[in-house]
Scaffold this motif. Structure first.
Motif, PDB file in Angstrom:
ATOM      1  N   ASP A 155       4.159  -5.126  -0.548  1.00 34.67           N
ATOM      2  CA  ASP A 155       2.917  -4.517  -0.081  1.00 34.67           C
ATOM      3  C   ASP A 155       2.331  -3.671  -1.214  1.00 34.67           C
ATOM      4  OD1 ASP A 155       0.988  -2.737   1.047  1.00 34.67           O
ATOM      5  OD2 ASP A 155       1.870  -3.042   3.018  1.00 34.67           O
ATOM      6  N   VAL A 185      -1.642  -6.918   2.226  1.00 31.05           N
ATOM      7  CA  VAL A 185      -1.201  -5.640   2.772  1.00 31.05           C
ATOM      8  C   VAL A 185      -0.333  -5.938   3.999  1.00 31.05           C
ATOM      9  CG1 VAL A 185      -1.918  -3.458   3.811  1.00 31.05           C
ATOM     10  CG2 VAL A 185      -3.221  -4.421   1.900  1.00 31.05           C
ATOM     11  N   VAL A 186       0.939  -5.608   3.915  1.00 27.01           N
ATOM     12  CA  VAL A 186       1.899  -5.951   4.967  1.00 27.01           C
ATOM     13  C   VAL A 186       1.878  -4.927   6.094  1.00 27.01           C
ATOM     14  CG1 VAL A 186       4.341  -6.402   5.462  1.00 27.01           C
ATOM     15  CG2 VAL A 186       3.349  -7.126   3.275  1.00 27.01           C
ATOM     16  N   TYR A 187       1.705  -3.656   5.738  1.00 22.30           N
ATOM     17  CA  TYR A 187       1.795  -2.590   6.724  1.00 22.30           C
ATOM     18  C   TYR A 187       0.464  -1.862   6.848  1.00 22.30           C
ATOM     19  CZ  TYR A 187       6.684  -3.397   5.529  1.00 22.30           C
ATOM     20  OH  TYR A 187       7.889  -3.993   5.270  1.00 22.30           O
ATOM     21  N   SER A 218       6.030 -10.915   3.975  1.00 21.04           N
ATOM     22  CA  SER A 218       4.956 -11.398   4.841  1.00 21.04           C
ATOM     23  C   SER A 218       5.300 -12.775   5.391  1.00 21.04           C
ATOM     24  CB  SER A 218       3.625 -11.429   4.089  1.00 21.04           C
ATOM     25  OG  SER A 218       3.690 -12.268   2.955  1.00 21.04           O
TER      26      SER A 218
END
Length: 333
Positions: A155, A185-187, A218
């Motif tokens: 991320d 963007v993972v979070y 991801s």
């Protein structure tokens, strides 16, 4: 998937949300400039890979060094600066920082335990540069070095927070990224606690645990959604972004609570995260009902887009789903 808690990275960039794209290189450039304002002993060095460091270079030209195409010299100069009480950050391409400069990293930085940060791109089969430009052995090399802390970040928003935390570290740090130009963007900003040395439970589940790091986080989350929607299997996903020191307590808890592991990583299948987890399993005498490792086999991978190469070499999205199904069904059959 969205959650809501906290991370200092969200203090700096808040306009990006889960699933959108952001450049890790941009985050690095912004963060180093900000850190340079707070730390007058922060230096940034690069072996001719400094396009994303312009913010630091333009603001602190006296603390920026481009040595040209010489990774060994770059690491050696960083070591010398650290001996003088400075905090050097070396930024470049990991295939060369991890192998061409390996002796200097080991002897000049790790042996005296200096606070040099090595941050770079092209970790795994990314960039379509061919086998000479893929860092696929790097985690095995770096985790074997005494005093080295090893991270692999998927991320882009996490990169800034890891750099901030590293300012107080006394020893060396390795930060592995993919290409760093367009990263998912993972979070959700503010959604997870980021601590070097601790894994992140990115998704809860009870049937098995999918361990991943870097770009494969991801992918593991996508696989977990497929498993839940199409097969009724609830997979826990752990982002083990720190490979050394490994979060042994989290691994043990996952073993006790899910009993089955699948490890997927953009690295050689042996020598990376799966090997680190296997050591914890053996050292602690943990009992599992199933264990699978997915990664690059013992081949030079060739050219291709990253998703194409993952599918070709057996650790893409469908292979991750299939491995999880096989691991669960082998026990329940």
């Amino acid at each position: 998937m969205t959650t809501a808690a906290r991370t200092a990275a969200s203090d700096q960039i808040t306009s990006f949300t889960f699933g959108e794209m952001l450049s890790s290189r941009t985050v690095i450039g912004q963060t180093l400039k900000e850190l340079g304002e707070d730390h007058d002993n922060l230096w940034v060095l690069t072996p001719d890979i400094g396009a994303t460091l312009v913010e630091f270079r333009d603001t602190f030209p006296d603390r920026f060094v481009d040595v040209g195409l010489s990774e060994q010299a770059c690491v050696g100069i960083a070591a010398g600066l650290a001996y003088e009480g400075n905090i050097p950050v070396v930024s470049g391409m990991l295939p060369f920082l991890s192998m061409r400069a390996l002796e200097q990293v080991r002897s000049d930085i790790c042996y005296p335990n200096l606070p040099v940060k090595i941050v770079g791109t092209h970790g795994g089969l990314v960039g379509n540069g061919g086998s000479t430009h893929y860092a696929v052995e790097d985690l095995g090399l770096m985790t074997s070095l005494v005093n080295m802390t090893v991270t692999s970040i998927g991320d882009p928003l996490m990169v800034g927070e890891v750099l901030r935390q590293s300012m107080s570290m006394t020893g060396p740090l390795y930060i592995r990224l993919a290409v760093g130009k367009k990263d998912k963007v993972v979070y959700e900003p503010g959604s997870v606690q980021i601590d070097i040395g601790k894994g992140i439970t990115a998704r809860e589940g009870t049937d098995l645990t999918l361990f991943a790091h870097g770009e494969t986080v991801s992918q593991a989350l996508e696989a977990a959604e497929v498993l839940a929607a199409e097969h009724g299997i609830e997979a826990r996903v752990v982002d083990m972004f720190t490979l050394k020191p490994i979060d042994a307590e989290l691994i043990q808890r996952c073993a006790e609570e899910t009993g089955r592991f699948v490890v997927v990583e953009d690295h050689l299948a042996y020598g990376g995260l799966a090997s680190q987890i296997s050591d914890v399993i053996a050292d602690r005498g943990l009992r599992l009902e199933g264990f699978r490792r997915l990664g690059i086999p013992q081949v030079f991978a060739g050219f291709g887009e990253d998703t194409e190469l993952r599918d070709k070499h057996g650790y893409g999205l469908q292979a991750t789903v299939d491995a999880a199904l096989e691991t669960v069904q082998a026990v329940t059959a």
